[in-house]
Write a protein that holds these residues in place. Structure first.
Motif, PDB file in Angstrom:
ATOM      1  N   PRO A 106      52.838  66.480  91.539  1.00  0.00           N
ATOM      2  CA  PRO A 106      52.204  67.017  90.209  1.00  0.00           C
ATOM      3  C   PRO A 106      51.252  65.800  89.512  1.00  0.00           C
ATOM      4  N   MET A 107      51.355  64.357  89.817  1.00  0.00           N
ATOM      5  CA  MET A 107      50.477  63.486  89.206  1.00  0.00           C
ATOM      6  C   MET A 107      48.819  64.139  89.704  1.00  0.00           C
ATOM      7  N   THR A 108      48.779  64.351  90.942  1.00  0.00           N
ATOM      8  CA  THR A 108      47.508  64.777  91.496  1.00  0.00           C
ATOM      9  C   THR A 108      47.013  66.014  90.739  1.00  0.00           C
ATOM     10  N   ASN A 109      47.896  67.084  90.644  1.00  0.00           N
ATOM     11  CA  ASN A 109      47.507  68.249  89.680  1.00  0.00           C
ATOM     12  C   ASN A 109      47.014  67.856  88.175  1.00  0.00           C
ATOM     13  N   PHE A 110      47.892  67.098  87.659  1.00  0.00           N
ATOM     14  CA  PHE A 110      47.737  66.320  86.277  1.00  0.00           C
ATOM     15  C   PHE A 110      46.289  65.701  86.223  1.00  0.00           C
ATOM     16  N   GLU A 111      46.007  64.888  87.079  1.00  0.00           N
ATOM     17  CA  GLU A 111      45.065  64.010  87.156  1.00  0.00           C
ATOM     18  C   GLU A 111      43.655  65.131  87.184  1.00  0.00           C
ATOM     19  N   ASN A 112      43.872  66.222  88.056  1.00  0.00           N
ATOM     20  CA  ASN A 112      42.856  67.043  88.319  1.00  0.00           C
ATOM     21  C   ASN A 112      42.486  67.719  87.055  1.00  0.00           C
ATOM     22  N   ALA A 113      43.401  68.144  86.584  1.00  0.00           N
ATOM     23  CA  ALA A 113      43.464  69.062  84.940  1.00  0.00           C
ATOM     24  C   ALA A 113      42.522  68.200  84.218  1.00  0.00           C
ATOM     25  N   LEU A 114      42.883  66.959  84.048  1.00  0.00           N
ATOM     26  CA  LEU A 114      42.189  66.064  83.053  1.00  0.00           C
ATOM     27  C   LEU A 114      40.962  65.737  83.365  1.00  0.00           C
ATOM     28  N   ARG A 115      40.394  65.729  84.968  1.00  0.00           N
ATOM     29  CA  ARG A 115      39.404  65.542  85.260  1.00  0.00           C
ATOM     30  C   ARG A 115      38.370  66.854  84.876  1.00  0.00           C
ATOM     31  N   TYR A 116      38.908  67.914  85.200  1.00  0.00           N
ATOM     32  CA  TYR A 116      38.084  69.211  85.067  1.00  0.00           C
ATOM     33  C   TYR A 116      37.896  69.318  83.471  1.00  0.00           C
ATOM     34  N   HIS A 117      38.701  68.912  82.577  1.00  0.00           N
ATOM     35  CA  HIS A 117      38.144  68.958  81.186  1.00  0.00           C
ATOM     36  C   HIS A 117      37.119  67.876  80.802  1.00  0.00           C
ATOM     37  N   TYR A 118      37.037  66.984  81.660  1.00  0.00           N
ATOM     38  CA  TYR A 118      35.926  65.836  81.348  1.00  0.00           C
ATOM     39  C   TYR A 118      34.660  66.376  82.021  1.00  0.00           C
ATOM     40  N   ASP A 119      34.780  66.588  83.462  1.00  0.00           N
ATOM     41  CA  ASP A 119      33.646  67.202  84.181  1.00  0.00           C
ATOM     42  C   ASP A 119      33.983  68.086  85.502  1.00  0.00           C
ATOM     43  N   PRO A 120      34.143  69.067  85.347  1.00  0.00           N
ATOM     44  CA  PRO A 120      34.418  69.997  86.566  1.00  0.00           C
ATOM     45  C   PRO A 120      34.069  69.549  88.072  1.00  0.00           C
ATOM     46  N   THR A 121      33.150  68.824  88.191  1.00  0.00           N
ATOM     47  CA  THR A 121      32.519  68.449  89.387  1.00  0.00           C
ATOM     48  C   THR A 121      33.453  67.167  89.928  1.00  0.00           C
ATOM     49  N   THR A 122      34.158  66.698  89.053  1.00  0.00           N
ATOM     50  CA  THR A 122      34.994  65.448  89.458  1.00  0.00           C
ATOM     51  C   THR A 122      36.318  65.785  90.003  1.00  0.00           C
ATOM     52  N   THR A 123      36.809  67.074  90.278  1.00  0.00           N
ATOM     53  CA  THR A 123      37.960  67.192  90.876  1.00  0.00           C
ATOM     54  C   THR A 123      37.932  67.213  92.251  1.00  0.00           C
ATOM     55  N   TYR A 124      39.052  67.463  92.857  1.00  0.00           N
ATOM     56  CA  TYR A 124      39.303  67.312  94.229  1.00  0.00           C
ATOM     57  C   TYR A 124      40.476  68.133  94.876  1.00  0.00           C
ATOM     58  N   SER A 125      40.027  68.648  95.795  1.00  0.00           N
ATOM     59  CA  SER A 125      40.846  69.938  96.470  1.00  0.00           C
ATOM     60  C   SER A 125      41.917  69.117  97.679  1.00  0.00           C
ATOM     61  N   THR A 126      42.031  67.754  97.749  1.00  0.00           N
ATOM     62  CA  THR A 126      43.003  67.252  98.726  1.00  0.00           C
ATOM     63  C   THR A 126      43.849  66.533  97.796  1.00  0.00           C
ATOM     64  N   GLY A 127      44.739  65.964  98.286  1.00  0.00           N
ATOM     65  CA  GLY A 127      45.935  65.044  97.759  1.00  0.00           C
ATOM     66  C   GLY A 127      45.487  63.740  97.655  1.00  0.00           C
ATOM     67  N   PHE A 128      46.155  62.859  96.858  1.00  0.00           N
ATOM     68  CA  PHE A 128      45.755  61.644  96.250  1.00  0.00           C
ATOM     69  C   PHE A 128      45.533  60.856  97.274  1.00  0.00           C
ATOM     70  N   ILE A 129      46.390  60.783  98.452  1.00  0.00           N
ATOM     71  CA  ILE A 129      46.416  59.655  99.638  1.00  0.00           C
ATOM     72  C   ILE A 129      44.943  60.124 100.357  1.00  0.00           C
ATOM     73  N   VAL A 130      44.744  61.187 100.755  1.00  0.00           N
ATOM     74  CA  VAL A 130      43.562  61.664 101.629  1.00  0.00           C
ATOM     75  C   VAL A 130      42.420  61.422 100.655  1.00  0.00           C
ATOM     76  N   ARG A 131      42.550  61.607  99.523  1.00  0.00           N
ATOM     77  CA  ARG A 131      41.342  61.160  98.653  1.00  0.00           C
ATOM     78  C   ARG A 131      40.937  59.868  98.654  1.00  0.00           C
ATOM     79  N   TYR A 132      41.935  58.948  98.256  1.00  0.00           N
ATOM     80  CA  TYR A 132      41.751  57.675  97.629  1.00  0.00           C
ATOM     81  C   TYR A 132      42.061  56.648  98.739  1.00  0.00           C
ATOM     82  N   ILE A 133      43.110  56.683  99.220  1.00  0.00           N
ATOM     83  CA  ILE A 133      43.714  55.723 100.460  1.00  0.00           C
ATOM     84  C   ILE A 133      42.850  55.874 101.746  1.00  0.00           C
ATOM     85  N   GLY A 134      42.743  57.336 102.293  1.00  0.00           N
ATOM     86  CA  GLY A 134      42.093  57.057 103.584  1.00  0.00           C
ATOM     87  C   GLY A 134      40.741  56.307 103.556  1.00  0.00           C
ATOM     88  N   PRO A 135      39.960  56.664 102.446  1.00  0.00           N
ATOM     89  CA  PRO A 135      38.632  55.873 102.476  1.00  0.00           C
ATOM     90  C   PRO A 135      38.544  54.696 102.575  1.00  0.00           C
TER      91      PRO A 135
END
Length: 123
Positions: free
Chosen positions: A56-85
């Motif tokens: 749910p924190m991923t969804n909440f973060e994406n909702a907030l990012r969408y309000h700021y700039d829709p291009t900053t959202t991501y479609s993967t999970g938190f770990i795939v998005r941030y930890i993997g790289p």
């Protein structure tokens, strides 16, 4: 700008939550009361991942990012998005589910072993 700040705050809290899930066993050996709390957290995260959901924190973060700039959202999970790289791994959600499954079952077995062993010592 407020939405970006809020999204980044959720991101930091989410990172701390992941660190708690991974690093929790460090405290569980010393503090018996911590084991149950950590075990509940492990199983909750396991069921979220195994159920094919995002935290749910991923969804909440994406909702907030969408309000700021829709291009900053991501479609993967938190770990795939941030930890993997950070680890330079090409993680997929399947890898995360397998890792979380192994982590959850391993620490469940260890905690049960500790509880049984400590129960025998008291007798």
């Amino acid at each position: 700008m407020l939405y970006k700040f809020l999204a980044d705050s959720v991101l930091i809290f989410h990172a701390l939550n992941v660190a708690y899930i991974v690093g929790g066993p460090i405290f569980a050996r010393r503090y018996r009361w911590f084991r149950l709390i950590h075990l509940i957290s492990l199983w909750w995260a396991f069921f979220v991942f195994a159920g094919g959901f995002y935290c749910p924190m991923t969804n909440f973060e994406n909702a907030l990012r969408y309000h700021y700039d829709p291009t900053t959202t991501y479609s993967t999970g938190f770990i795939v998005r941030y930890i993997g790289p950070i680890l330079w791994w090409d993680l997929t959600q399947k890898h995360v589910v397998l890792g979380m499954t192994a982590w959850t079952f391993f620490w469940t077995a260890v905690y049960v072993y500790w509880w049984v062993r400590e129960g025998r010592r008291r007798r």
